[in-house]
Motif scaffolding. Structure first.
Motif, PDB file in Angstrom:
ATOM      1  N   GLY A 173      -7.682  -9.708   4.840  1.00  0.00           N
ATOM      2  CA  GLY A 173      -6.435  -8.840   4.723  1.00  0.00           C
ATOM      3  C   GLY A 173      -5.944  -8.341   3.498  1.00  0.00           C
ATOM      4  O   GLY A 173      -5.995  -9.433   2.543  1.00  0.00           O
ATOM      5  N   THR A 174      -5.545  -7.193   3.156  1.00  0.00           N
ATOM      6  CA  THR A 174      -4.935  -6.983   2.165  1.00  0.00           C
ATOM      7  C   THR A 174      -3.505  -6.312   2.271  1.00  0.00           C
ATOM      8  O   THR A 174      -3.170  -5.784   3.319  1.00  0.00           O
ATOM      9  N   GLY A 175      -3.054  -6.057   0.967  1.00  0.00           N
ATOM     10  CA  GLY A 175      -1.401  -5.602   1.131  1.00  0.00           C
ATOM     11  C   GLY A 175      -0.340  -6.005   0.217  1.00  0.00           C
ATOM     12  O   GLY A 175       0.715  -5.836   0.319  1.00  0.00           O
ATOM     13  N   GLN A 176      -0.529  -7.596  -0.091  1.00  0.00           N
ATOM     14  CA  GLN A 176       0.518  -8.107  -0.855  1.00  0.00           C
ATOM     15  C   GLN A 176       0.608  -7.666  -2.036  1.00  0.00           C
ATOM     16  O   GLN A 176      -0.131  -7.219  -2.915  1.00  0.00           O
ATOM     17  N   LEU A 177       1.935  -6.983  -2.267  1.00  0.00           N
ATOM     18  CA  LEU A 177       2.404  -6.168  -3.444  1.00  0.00           C
ATOM     19  C   LEU A 177       3.442  -6.701  -4.380  1.00  0.00           C
ATOM     20  O   LEU A 177       3.949  -6.033  -5.003  1.00  0.00           O
ATOM     21  N   ASP A 178       3.831  -8.177  -4.089  1.00  0.00           N
ATOM     22  CA  ASP A 178       4.949  -8.617  -4.756  1.00  0.00           C
ATOM     23  C   ASP A 178       4.123  -9.540  -5.949  1.00  0.00           C
ATOM     24  O   ASP A 178       3.490 -10.577  -5.690  1.00  0.00           O
ATOM     25  N   ALA A 179       4.524  -8.937  -7.341  1.00  0.00           N
ATOM     26  CA  ALA A 179       3.786  -9.738  -8.390  1.00  0.00           C
ATOM     27  C   ALA A 179       4.269 -10.896  -8.640  1.00  0.00           C
ATOM     28  O   ALA A 179       3.733 -11.686  -9.344  1.00  0.00           O
ATOM     29  N   THR A 180       5.794 -11.280  -8.165  1.00  0.00           N
ATOM     30  CA  THR A 180       6.218 -12.413  -8.519  1.00  0.00           C
ATOM     31  C   THR A 180       5.831 -13.657  -7.856  1.00  0.00           C
ATOM     32  O   THR A 180       6.230 -14.796  -8.039  1.00  0.00           O
ATOM     33  N   ARG A 181       5.442 -13.679  -7.053  1.00  0.00           N
ATOM     34  CA  ARG A 181       4.895 -14.681  -6.110  1.00  0.00           C
ATOM     35  C   ARG A 181       3.499 -14.723  -5.501  1.00  0.00           C
ATOM     36  O   ARG A 181       3.125 -13.254  -5.052  1.00  0.00           O
ATOM     37  N   PRO A 182       2.918 -15.748  -4.763  1.00  0.00           N
ATOM     38  CA  PRO A 182       1.656 -15.812  -4.108  1.00  0.00           C
ATOM     39  C   PRO A 182       2.022 -15.153  -2.670  1.00  0.00           C
ATOM     40  O   PRO A 182       3.244 -14.814  -2.229  1.00  0.00           O
ATOM     41  N   PRO A 183       0.680 -14.874  -1.780  1.00  0.00           N
ATOM     42  CA  PRO A 183       0.805 -14.258  -0.485  1.00  0.00           C
ATOM     43  C   PRO A 183       2.101 -15.103   0.213  1.00  0.00           C
ATOM     44  O   PRO A 183       1.952 -16.446   0.226  1.00  0.00           O
ATOM     45  N   GLY A 221      -9.387 -14.516   4.538  1.00  0.00           N
ATOM     46  CA  GLY A 221      -8.856 -14.174   3.190  1.00  0.00           C
ATOM     47  C   GLY A 221      -7.718 -13.363   3.315  1.00  0.00           C
ATOM     48  O   GLY A 221      -7.535 -12.298   3.991  1.00  0.00           O
ATOM     49  N   VAL A 222      -6.671 -13.648   2.303  1.00  0.00           N
ATOM     50  CA  VAL A 222      -5.689 -12.676   2.153  1.00  0.00           C
ATOM     51  C   VAL A 222      -5.346 -12.225   0.370  1.00  0.00           C
ATOM     52  O   VAL A 222      -5.474 -13.193  -0.419  1.00  0.00           O
ATOM     53  N   PHE A 223      -5.759 -10.942   0.136  1.00  0.00           N
ATOM     54  CA  PHE A 223      -5.813 -10.419  -1.099  1.00  0.00           C
ATOM     55  C   PHE A 223      -4.710  -9.567  -1.414  1.00  0.00           C
ATOM     56  O   PHE A 223      -4.277  -8.861  -0.526  1.00  0.00           O
ATOM     57  N   GLY A 224      -4.417  -9.290  -2.776  1.00  0.00           N
ATOM     58  CA  GLY A 224      -3.486  -8.687  -3.330  1.00  0.00           C
ATOM     59  C   GLY A 224      -3.771  -7.309  -2.854  1.00  0.00           C
ATOM     60  O   GLY A 224      -4.958  -6.798  -2.845  1.00  0.00           O
ATOM     61  N   GLY A 225      -2.889  -6.347  -2.808  1.00  0.00           N
ATOM     62  CA  GLY A 225      -3.302  -4.836  -2.410  1.00  0.00           C
ATOM     63  C   GLY A 225      -3.205  -3.999  -3.810  1.00  0.00           C
ATOM     64  O   GLY A 225      -2.642  -4.503  -4.879  1.00  0.00           O
ATOM     65  N   SER A 226      -3.399  -2.607  -3.574  1.00  0.00           N
ATOM     66  CA  SER A 226      -3.257  -1.758  -4.563  1.00  0.00           C
ATOM     67  C   SER A 226      -2.258  -0.487  -4.066  1.00  0.00           C
ATOM     68  O   SER A 226      -2.327  -0.099  -2.810  1.00  0.00           O
ATOM     69  N   TYR A 227      -1.425  -0.328  -4.811  1.00  0.00           N
ATOM     70  CA  TYR A 227      -0.282   0.771  -4.499  1.00  0.00           C
ATOM     71  C   TYR A 227      -0.093   1.909  -5.545  1.00  0.00           C
ATOM     72  O   TYR A 227       0.221   1.367  -6.690  1.00  0.00           O
ATOM     73  N   ASN A 228      -0.167   3.028  -5.104  1.00  0.00           N
ATOM     74  CA  ASN A 228      -0.211   4.088  -6.141  1.00  0.00           C
ATOM     75  C   ASN A 228       0.637   5.219  -5.323  1.00  0.00           C
ATOM     76  O   ASN A 228       0.146   5.951  -4.337  1.00  0.00           O
ATOM     77  N   PRO A 229       1.810   5.282  -5.587  1.00  0.00           N
ATOM     78  CA  PRO A 229       2.852   6.375  -4.660  1.00  0.00           C
ATOM     79  C   PRO A 229       2.287   8.031  -4.871  1.00  0.00           C
ATOM     80  O   PRO A 229       2.369   8.559  -3.876  1.00  0.00           O
ATOM     81  N   GLN A 230       1.464   8.284  -5.745  1.00  0.00           N
ATOM     82  CA  GLN A 230       0.874   9.500  -6.103  1.00  0.00           C
ATOM     83  C   GLN A 230      -0.042   9.953  -5.057  1.00  0.00           C
ATOM     84  O   GLN A 230      -0.436  11.012  -4.645  1.00  0.00           O
ATOM     85  N   ARG A 231      -0.782   8.689  -4.335  1.00  0.00           N
ATOM     86  CA  ARG A 231      -1.734   9.070  -3.444  1.00  0.00           C
ATOM     87  C   ARG A 231      -1.325   8.890  -2.105  1.00  0.00           C
ATOM     88  O   ARG A 231      -2.136   9.131  -0.845  1.00  0.00           O
ATOM     89  N   LEU A 232       0.050   8.770  -1.551  1.00  0.00           N
ATOM     90  CA  LEU A 232       0.464   8.487  -0.524  1.00  0.00           C
ATOM     91  C   LEU A 232       0.583   9.970   0.480  1.00  0.00           C
ATOM     92  O   LEU A 232       0.945  11.180  -0.446  1.00  0.00           O
ATOM     93  N   THR A 233       0.393  10.056   1.781  1.00  0.00           N
ATOM     94  CA  THR A 233       0.487  11.318   2.313  1.00  0.00           C
ATOM     95  C   THR A 233       1.328  10.926   3.773  1.00  0.00           C
ATOM     96  O   THR A 233       1.501   9.527   4.025  1.00  0.00           O
ATOM     97  N   GLY A 234       1.623  12.150   4.490  1.00  0.00           N
ATOM     98  CA  GLY A 234       2.199  12.068   5.634  1.00  0.00           C
ATOM     99  C   GLY A 234       3.466  11.365   5.715  1.00  0.00           C
ATOM    100  O   GLY A 234       4.462  11.338   4.705  1.00  0.00           O
ATOM    101  N   MET A 235       3.552  10.191   6.666  1.00  0.00           N
ATOM    102  CA  MET A 235       4.929   9.729   6.777  1.00  0.00           C
ATOM    103  C   MET A 235       4.949   8.636   5.735  1.00  0.00           C
ATOM    104  O   MET A 235       6.371   8.527   5.417  1.00  0.00           O
ATOM    105  N   TYR A 236       4.149   8.123   4.972  1.00  0.00           N
ATOM    106  CA  TYR A 236       4.604   7.285   3.795  1.00  0.00           C
ATOM    107  C   TYR A 236       4.926   7.969   2.671  1.00  0.00           C
ATOM    108  O   TYR A 236       5.683   7.351   1.853  1.00  0.00           O
ATOM    109  N   ARG A 237       4.529   9.169   2.481  1.00  0.00           N
ATOM    110  CA  ARG A 237       5.264  10.183   1.370  1.00  0.00           C
ATOM    111  C   ARG A 237       6.701  10.303   1.727  1.00  0.00           C
ATOM    112  O   ARG A 237       7.503  10.279   0.821  1.00  0.00           O
ATOM    113  N   VAL A 238       6.872  10.657   3.018  1.00  0.00           N
ATOM    114  CA  VAL A 238       8.429  10.738   3.468  1.00  0.00           C
ATOM    115  C   VAL A 238       9.264   9.137   3.107  1.00  0.00           C
ATOM    116  O   VAL A 238      10.514   9.663   2.601  1.00  0.00           O
ATOM    117  N   LEU A 239       8.571   8.310   3.321  1.00  0.00           N
ATOM    118  CA  LEU A 239       9.354   7.073   3.076  1.00  0.00           C
ATOM    119  C   LEU A 239       9.610   6.750   1.797  1.00  0.00           C
ATOM    120  O   LEU A 239      10.681   6.089   1.329  1.00  0.00           O
TER     121      LEU A 239
END
Length: 215
Positions: free
Chosen positions: A86-96, A120-138
């Motif tokens: 799984g992926t999605g960890q976006l907090d650089a200050t601590r491990p999963p 396995g649990v891996f860090g994720g990647s996030y770019n607000p410029q690539r968001l669409t739909g509901m996630y852009r509204v958020l």
């Protein structure tokens, strides 16, 4: 195709796909025959011997694409070698966090047939410029976890490669084994009674055919 490995992924913006492709590359380098495909494109999996399944966690949940894949192919996956990441960890200050691992564990609770030989649990990647739909509204809602979040990429490619090497070693030790025939779940009625029992009961209730009389 028997003996091949399938790396199947769900992705929204491409981050998990890139991790899946990196894992597939490592497995191929170890001598395994590997296909890497989006879960949405897969129609049959019977001929694959082993699987690596990956998807991102969005707000603590796997996407529908991944759940549909598990629901559809569960009867086959239950009798194959399966690893899950799984992926999605976006907090650089601590491990999963324990919550992230708990999310992975919850998959086994929801799918009681799923017993991955590795997770396995891996860090994720996030770019607000690539968001669409509901996630852009958020992005603009007060209190949203995405509000004010800058672009970040916490994928540790060294960690991902090391995990893939471990997966390759396990799959290579199993790949020569014969494929276990898929056992379909027993058919049941809405009352959870096996249909075979119901059929026998109905048969017993039928009047016996009249015996033929000799003339």
């Amino acid at each position: 195709m028997k003996g091949r490995i399938l790396v199947a992924y769900a992705t929204r913006y491409g981050s998990t796909r890139e991790i899946a492709e990196a894992i597939a590359t490592t497995l191929r380098a170890a001598g395994l025959a590997v296909d890497c495909r989006d879960m949405r494109e897969i129609r049959a999996i019977d001929d694959y011997r082993g699987f690596v399944l990956g998807a991102p966690f969005y707000f603590g949940r796997w996407p529908r694409t991944a759940h549909r894949f598990l629901n559809r192919f569960g009867p086959v996956l239950a009798h194959r070698d399966v690893a899950v990441f799984g992926t999605g960890q976006l907090d650089a200050t601590r491990p999963p966090t324990p919550e992230v691992h708990a999310q992975m564990d919850s998959l086994g609770t929801h799918y009681d047939w799923l017993h991955p030989f590795a997770t396995g649990v891996f860090g994720g990647s996030y770019n607000p410029q690539r968001l669409t739909g509901m996630y852009r509204v958020l992005l603009h809602l007060p209190g949203s976890p995405l509000r004010g979040q800058s672009a970040i990429d916490l994928r540790d490619w060294t960690e991902i490669s090391a995990w893939a090497c471990d997966i390759a070693a396990i799959l290579k030790s199993h790949v020569a084994q014969p494929i276990t025939p898929t056992v379909e779940p027993a058919s049941s009625s809405r009352a959870d009674a096996p249909l075979s029992i119901i059929r026998e009961y109905v048969k017993d209730q039928q009047p016996a055919p009249e015996q033929r009389k000799d003339h």
